[in-house]
Design an enzyme around this catalytic site. Sequence first.
Site, PDB file in Angstrom:
ATOM      1  N   CYS A  51      -4.634   7.017 -46.043  1.00 43.28           N
ATOM      2  CA  CYS A  51      -5.145   6.365 -44.836  1.00 43.28           C
ATOM      3  C   CYS A  51      -6.193   7.307 -44.279  1.00 43.28           C
ATOM      4  O   CYS A  51      -5.865   8.383 -43.807  1.00 43.28           O
ATOM      5  CB  CYS A  51      -4.053   6.119 -43.792  1.00 43.28           C
ATOM      6  SG  CYS A  51      -4.754   5.508 -42.236  1.00 43.28           S
TER       7      CYS A  51
ATOM      8  N   CYS B 160      -5.863   7.709 -40.162  1.00 44.57           N
ATOM      9  CA  CYS B 160      -4.735   8.434 -39.564  1.00 44.57           C
ATOM     10  C   CYS B 160      -3.672   8.638 -40.636  1.00 44.57           C
ATOM     11  O   CYS B 160      -3.877   9.445 -41.524  1.00 44.57           O
ATOM     12  CB  CYS B 160      -4.199   7.724 -38.335  1.00 44.57           C
ATOM     13  SG  CYS B 160      -3.956   5.959 -38.535  1.00 44.57           S
TER      14      CYS B 160
HETATM   15 FE    FE Z   1      -3.519   5.065 -40.364  1.00 47.50          FE
END
Ligand code: FE
Length: 218
Positions: free
Chosen positions: A117, A120
């Site tokens: 990701c 984040c």
């Molecule tokens: Fe994320």
Amino acid sequence: MGTEHDHHHDHHSHDDHDHSEPPADVALRVKALETLLTRRGYVAAEALDAVVDMFETKVGPRNGARVVARAWTDPAYRQRLLETPTAAIAEFGFINRQGEHMRVVENTPQVHNVVVCTLCSCYPWPVLGLPPVWYKSSAYRSRVVIEPRAVLAEFGLLLPNDVEVRVWDSTAELRYMVLPERPIGTEGMPEDALTSLVTRDSMIGTGVAHAPGQASTR
Ligand code: FE
């Protein structure tokens, strides 16, 4: 617990991105409670660490391992897992409380998938539990997109040049899980025994499933 919060991405300004971590005030309150409980002697810090470790390395990844072992042994389930992954995973009772969708990407001799990701730390909690610390690190999040082969090599995973590496960027709405290749030498192995070969990292794509007899730690 509560020490590696990296969910402040002020440089991103993706306000519509629903981060998987609790809001900062919740994290602060958890930290305050933990401090209070520990100081008063109600809980030991080590006990809390043990609970976190259990979710990081045992409970979560074991769910995913059962999904993978079923897919390896049941072609109809494998097809459902690839075509309707959210429903196929729910067949085990691993329900996603946040309502996001899953996508399962299958490794083959020609293609190796790896999940990140970049914003984040969106992660398929129901099947993999808590994300490892490195998954949330800015180094992994930025580098795996730019130089995936180098990052995978640092995990000890050296891929032949003719294997295509595909990097999948998870979001709050769509989270990826890798279906690793079934190790050779496991023909006829029962589903239960196969689960022990499926590592957390093999379902993120920073590793592969263990060969029979190889110790399974992560
Ligand atoms: Fe994320």
